[in-house]
Every structure is written in structure tokens, then in C-alpha cells.
Design a protein around this motif. Sequence first.
Motif, PDB file in Angstrom:
ATOM      1  N   ALA A  28       0.766  -1.075  -0.008  1.00  0.00           N
ATOM      2  CA  ALA A  28       0.013  -0.013  -0.026  1.00  0.00           C
ATOM      3  C   ALA A  28       0.764   1.174   0.063  1.00  0.00           C
ATOM      4  O   ALA A  28       0.631   2.187  -0.812  1.00  0.00           O
ATOM      5  CB  ALA A  28      -0.971  -0.060   1.189  1.00  0.00           C
ATOM      6  N   ALA A  29       2.005   1.115   0.851  1.00  0.00           N
ATOM      7  CA  ALA A  29       2.857   2.544   0.743  1.00  0.00           C
ATOM      8  C   ALA A  29       3.388   2.486  -0.489  1.00  0.00           C
ATOM      9  O   ALA A  29       3.642   3.674  -0.770  1.00  0.00           O
ATOM     10  CB  ALA A  29       3.832   2.187   1.889  1.00  0.00           C
ATOM     11  N   ALA A  31       2.428   1.634  -3.480  1.00  0.00           N
ATOM     12  CA  ALA A  31       1.293   1.876  -4.252  1.00  0.00           C
ATOM     13  C   ALA A  31       1.086   3.523  -4.355  1.00  0.00           C
ATOM     14  O   ALA A  31       0.740   4.210  -5.280  1.00  0.00           O
ATOM     15  CB  ALA A  31       0.048   1.038  -4.036  1.00  0.00           C
ATOM     16  N   LEU A  32       1.083   4.044  -3.025  1.00  0.00           N
ATOM     17  CA  LEU A  32       0.890   5.197  -3.049  1.00  0.00           C
ATOM     18  C   LEU A  32       2.066   6.015  -3.514  1.00  0.00           C
ATOM     19  O   LEU A  32       1.816   7.327  -4.199  1.00  0.00           O
ATOM     20  CB  LEU A  32       0.785   5.692  -1.262  1.00  0.00           C
ATOM     21  N   GLY A 221      -3.244  -4.689  -0.959  1.00  0.00           N
ATOM     22  CA  GLY A 221      -2.618  -3.583  -0.477  1.00  0.00           C
ATOM     23  C   GLY A 221      -2.558  -2.310  -1.427  1.00  0.00           C
ATOM     24  O   GLY A 221      -2.559  -1.240  -1.090  1.00  0.00           O
ATOM     25  N   ALA A 222      -2.162  -2.714  -2.896  1.00  0.00           N
ATOM     26  CA  ALA A 222      -2.168  -1.705  -3.929  1.00  0.00           C
ATOM     27  C   ALA A 222      -3.511  -1.027  -3.994  1.00  0.00           C
ATOM     28  O   ALA A 222      -3.791   0.378  -4.097  1.00  0.00           O
ATOM     29  CB  ALA A 222      -1.729  -2.229  -5.308  1.00  0.00           C
ATOM     30  N   GLY A 225      -3.715   1.589  -1.073  1.00  0.00           N
ATOM     31  CA  GLY A 225      -2.827   2.674  -1.490  1.00  0.00           C
ATOM     32  C   GLY A 225      -3.332   3.658  -2.542  1.00  0.00           C
ATOM     33  O   GLY A 225      -3.134   4.676  -2.371  1.00  0.00           O
ATOM     34  N   LEU A 228      -5.810   5.790  -0.614  1.00  0.00           N
ATOM     35  CA  LEU A 228      -5.114   6.851   0.064  1.00  0.00           C
ATOM     36  C   LEU A 228      -4.556   7.975  -0.847  1.00  0.00           C
ATOM     37  O   LEU A 228      -4.374   8.970  -0.385  1.00  0.00           O
ATOM     38  CB  LEU A 228      -4.132   5.984   0.986  1.00  0.00           C
ATOM     39  N   ALA A 229      -4.346   7.674  -2.048  1.00  0.00           N
ATOM     40  CA  ALA A 229      -3.865   8.489  -2.816  1.00  0.00           C
ATOM     41  C   ALA A 229      -4.770   9.694  -3.597  1.00  0.00           C
ATOM     42  O   ALA A 229      -4.227  10.455  -4.057  1.00  0.00           O
ATOM     43  CB  ALA A 229      -2.951   7.842  -4.108  1.00  0.00           C
TER      44      ALA A 229
END
Length: 286
Positions: A28-29, A31-32, A221-222, A225, A228-229
Motif C-alpha cells: 500500500a505504501a 502503491a501510494l 495492498g495496492a 494505497g 489513500l492517494a
Amino acid sequence: MARRARYARDPLGLRRALSDRLLPGLVAAMALLAALALAGSRGAEALKDRWQAGAAAAVTVQLPPEQAVQMDQALAVLRAMPEVQSAEAVSAARMKELLRPWLGEVPALPLPAVIELRLVNAAIDPAPLANRLSETVPGAELEAHGIWVSRLAALASSVQGVALAVLALVAGVAVAVVAVATRAGIAARREAIEIFHDLGATQRDIAGRFARRIGLLAAGGALAGAALAVPALAALSSMAAPFAGGEVMPWTALPWLDLALLPPFAGIIGWATAQYSVRHWLRRLP
């Protein structure tokens, strides 16, 4: 009965070996970061195209406030030049609007009269035009923006290159993280894997189970992310609106296609990396 059903679905115990928190959180991090890099690349390209198309052929003529009465004469001279496609006077209201982002509320001071030109060709040398204009309208100053546009375009290209380099770096780190997670899962379930392998399970079956599990975790996870973006990119889009002419709507300007493609790409990276890592380890088994 329920335990047997869980074992049938997950004979290697990958749900316990491969955490559904750590790996998705790391992906996720990344992907952000990837979303920010993609948006930066797209934004830099859009600004470069806008600057090159809109300002490269634009030229401004300034008349001192005391010579503003010669505006009509200057317009007539400029419109008669074959190199000039159009010549329009910039109103005082528009001048204040253009200066407001830089100077705030413009005080009630005399502003120079400004004429905005559009040349037939951006490659035309504006110096002869300035000489002809100054002969008829003394004090008129002509300024071309081509050199500044080329510098801004070079800067935008550099930003785009850095964004793409960051994107490549994020992809490389993602591969490394997935490989480490896969090896950690193998180490945690080594005995079960060896038994499963001795019972006749093929490399394809074992690697496929790892790949499906890690691919789903990476895609999830992506997805988080990318979600969140969205607010971060909307805020950045609002901040960049003045540089794009103030016409950018935060939500419509977001790279929705890029954001939508992040989860499947992350899933593919996770699946392929897990396949390679597991097969490479299995080849060394007796």
C-alpha cells in the motif's frame, strides 16, 4: 469438519505463514508512492504541452501608462504586420486578475497598457517587429516568451524523468519486498512444503498456491494505497490549478486509469515474483 475444509483449501498453511497485514501494508505504501509518481509524470507532461501550445507563439507589447492613448495606433500597426496572427488589448480587469496570484489585491495604481499578440509561427524573430513598432509608437516594448517556455518545458521534462525513475525504483522495491515475503513464507512452512512435495505435488501446484496468495495480498495492498492517494492527489491538483490556467477540477483531473491499474499490476508483480522465488527454491530440493 471445518478444520478439514480449511486444510483442503490451504494444505500448506499459507494463511498463517504469509501475513495479511505486513505485506499489504508495505505494498500500500509503495502503491501510494507509485500513484504520486504517475500523477507527477502526467501533470508535468500536461503542463509542458500547455505551455508549449499556448505561450510559445505568444508575445506581449507594453505601453507606458502615459502612452495608453496610443493603444489604437499600436493595434493597427501590429494587425497590419503579416507575421502577426492576432493582436488584442488586455483589459485592466484582466491585468488585475493575472497579477492577483502574485501580488494579491492589486492597488489602484496606473498599470501599463498591454497588447497580447499571437504570431503566425513561434519561430519568427520578434526583434524586427519590435523595431517597426517602436518607429510608429515610441516607448512601446515587445517581449517574447519563447525562451522562457523552452526553459519551463525542459524543467517539466526533467520532472517527468524523475517521476518515471521513482516509479521504476518503486517497482524494483516491490519485487524485492515480495521476494523477501515469499522466502519468509517458505522458511515458515518448509516442512509442510517438503512433505507436500514428497507426496507428489508438482512445482506448478506449490508455486501456484504461493503465487495466488501473494498476488491477492499485493493487489489488496495496492488497492488500499490507490484509495489513500485519491485525496492527496486531489489536494495537489487544486494547488496546481493556477499553473494550468485555473480550469482544473480536482476530481476530474485525477489519473483515474492509472489508479485503477495499480492493483492488477501489483497483483501481477506479486504473482510473478512468488512463482519465480518458489520454483527457484524447489529446484534445489532432492
